[in-house]
Design a protein around this motif. Structure first.
Motif, PDB file in Angstrom:
ATOM      1  N   GLN A   1       7.918 -11.505   5.423  1.00  0.00           N
ATOM      2  CA  GLN A   1       8.710 -10.439   4.341  1.00  0.00           C
ATOM      3  C   GLN A   1       7.655 -10.212   3.441  1.00  0.00           C
ATOM      4  O   GLN A   1       7.786 -10.119   2.251  1.00  0.00           O
ATOM      5  N   LYS A   2       6.675  -9.082   3.666  1.00  0.00           N
ATOM      6  CA  LYS A   2       5.719  -8.879   2.511  1.00  0.00           C
ATOM      7  C   LYS A   2       4.968  -7.412   3.078  1.00  0.00           C
ATOM      8  O   LYS A   2       5.215  -7.246   4.409  1.00  0.00           O
ATOM      9  N   GLU A   3       4.571  -6.650   2.228  1.00  0.00           N
ATOM     10  CA  GLU A   3       3.974  -5.418   2.762  1.00  0.00           C
ATOM     11  C   GLU A   3       2.699  -5.657   3.392  1.00  0.00           C
ATOM     12  O   GLU A   3       2.015  -6.785   3.553  1.00  0.00           O
ATOM     13  N   LEU A   4       2.482  -4.863   4.646  1.00  0.00           N
ATOM     14  CA  LEU A   4       1.619  -5.073   5.400  1.00  0.00           C
ATOM     15  C   LEU A   4       0.403  -4.140   4.903  1.00  0.00           C
ATOM     16  O   LEU A   4       0.360  -2.941   4.705  1.00  0.00           O
ATOM     17  N   LEU A   5      -0.822  -4.720   4.557  1.00  0.00           N
ATOM     18  CA  LEU A   5      -2.050  -4.094   3.993  1.00  0.00           C
ATOM     19  C   LEU A   5      -2.805  -3.527   5.213  1.00  0.00           C
ATOM     20  O   LEU A   5      -2.986  -4.227   6.142  1.00  0.00           O
TER      21      LEU A   5
ATOM     22  N   ASP B   1      -6.054  -3.527   5.181  1.00  0.00           N
ATOM     23  CA  ASP B   1      -6.898  -4.439   5.216  1.00  0.00           C
ATOM     24  C   ASP B   1      -6.442  -5.407   6.372  1.00  0.00           C
ATOM     25  O   ASP B   1      -7.555  -5.910   6.925  1.00  0.00           O
ATOM     26  N   GLU B   2      -5.434  -5.846   6.407  1.00  0.00           N
ATOM     27  CA  GLU B   2      -5.081  -6.938   7.311  1.00  0.00           C
ATOM     28  C   GLU B   2      -5.476  -6.348   8.762  1.00  0.00           C
ATOM     29  O   GLU B   2      -5.575  -7.011   9.752  1.00  0.00           O
ATOM     30  N   VAL B   3      -4.940  -5.177   8.967  1.00  0.00           N
ATOM     31  CA  VAL B   3      -5.525  -4.580  10.332  1.00  0.00           C
ATOM     32  C   VAL B   3      -6.773  -4.330  10.695  1.00  0.00           C
ATOM     33  O   VAL B   3      -7.679  -4.511  11.445  1.00  0.00           O
ATOM     34  N   GLY B   4      -7.546  -4.052   9.376  1.00  0.00           N
ATOM     35  CA  GLY B   4      -8.952  -4.008   9.358  1.00  0.00           C
ATOM     36  C   GLY B   4      -9.650  -5.313   9.616  1.00  0.00           C
ATOM     37  O   GLY B   4     -10.562  -5.357  10.569  1.00  0.00           O
ATOM     38  N   ASN B   5      -9.143  -6.445   9.122  1.00  0.00           N
ATOM     39  CA  ASN B   5      -9.774  -7.671   9.696  1.00  0.00           C
ATOM     40  C   ASN B   5      -9.367  -7.954  10.968  1.00  0.00           C
ATOM     41  O   ASN B   5     -10.258  -8.675  11.632  1.00  0.00           O
TER      42      ASN B   5
END
Ligand code: NAI
Length: 286
Positions: free
Chosen positions: A245-249, A251-255
């Protein structure tokens, strides 16, 4: 030796393409970008004027460098296919060599080869209409811009991709589950993109030792997503219901993309990787 990446579908610093570029740059890759022709001027001007400088900062404090920006319209494979009214359109007339074939030729002329191909683009002119109310033209336009565009990019870039190279695209779970509001044939287009990921993984894997994967990403408030109209609701839904339950950044997709195109993922091809805080795994919202 540093790798070279071509990323199709960056026109600002809010989308997944930008985040993928940053992760790849942080890992040492040289960045080439394909920007939709009508968005090219404002993107290049903003880059030049430093409007994106804050978002260009990499983890080591340096700024991401974009070696070259190419105008691109992934709906057209070659110049012969471009209708006269598009050629004459003032948003297109100022640029040249922006069909997929011409962009691949330009990259070949400028740099010789690439290692990484990223497809981070989609367009569905009738995305706000339910599938049942979508016109044939709207449906085919969604498939053309969002699915065939990947087939075409891969086809034209494979000849200049080094063996061991990799490609990645972005998809959305509306391909396999009902997401009311993701209309206009966009759900169909993502289903095609995911199926093509497997077939193309076979074809370019056997022939060229190149890998093909797609990331099924959770909701991000990008320019494209805002145009659909329900992005804030989807972000709230994910926050309330996903395992994480956190914001999806972005950058997480970028990584995840940087991992998938790296040697760390050398045995991974033909897959859909979910980068969505786990939302895809839920059966009911709780
Ligand atoms: P974005 O607006 O940053 O990226 C979409 C890009 O596609 C834009 O730069 C646009 O100019 C470009 N584009 C549209 N038609 C084009 C064409 N004919 N030729 C070349 N470029 C064209 O938005 P976002 O959301 O980052 O989209 C990137 C990818 O991520 C898309 O495939 C999208 O479907 C996917 N995705 C987005 C999610 C989200 O919530 N934002 C969720 C899951 C997947």
């Amino acid at each position: 030796k540093g790798k070279r990446a071509f990323i199709a579908g960056i026109a600002d610093d809010n989308g997944y393409g930008w985040a993928i570029a940053k992760s790849l740059a942080a890992a040492g890759a040289e960045i080439l970008v394909g920007t939709w022709v009508p968005a090219l001027n404002i993107f290049e001007t903003s880059l030049r004027r430093g409007k994106f400088d804050e978002s260009r900062v990499l983890p080591d404090g340096s700024l991401m460098n974009i070696t070259k920006v190419y105008p691109l319209d992934a709906v057209y494979d070659s110049l012969a296919e471009v209708p006269e009214d598009v050629k004459a359109n003032k948003r297109y007339a100022g640029a040249s060599n922006w069909t997929v074939q011409e962009v691949a030729e330009s990259v070949k002329r400028d740099f010789g080869s690439i290692d990484i191909l990223v497809h981070s683009l989609a367009n569905g002119p009738e995305v706000t209409k339910p599938l049942l109310e979508t016109s044939r033209n709207g449906y085919l336009a969604a498939i053309s811009a969002s699915s065939y565009s990947f087939v075409s990019l891969l086809k034209h870039f494979v000849p200049i991709m080094n063996p061991g190279g990799a490609s990645v695209s972005l998809t959305y779970i509306a391909s396999e589950r009902i997401i009311p509001g993701y209309g206009g044939g966009m759900s169909s287009a993502k289903a095609a993109l995911e199926s093509d990921t497997k077939v193309l993984a076979f074809e370019v894997g056997r022939r060229h030792k190149i890998r093909v994967n797609t990331i099924s990403a959770g909701p991000l408030r990008s320019r494209a997503a805002k145009a659909i109209g329900f992005i804030d609701m989807m972000i709230d839904y994910s926050l309330a219901n996903a395992p994480l339950q956190k914001e999806l950044l972005a950058d997480e997709v970028g990584n995840a993309a940087a991992f998938l195109v790296s040697p760390l993922a050398s045995a991974i091809t033909g897959t859909i990787i979910y980068v969505d805080n786990g939302l895809h795994a839920m059966g009911v919202g709780v």
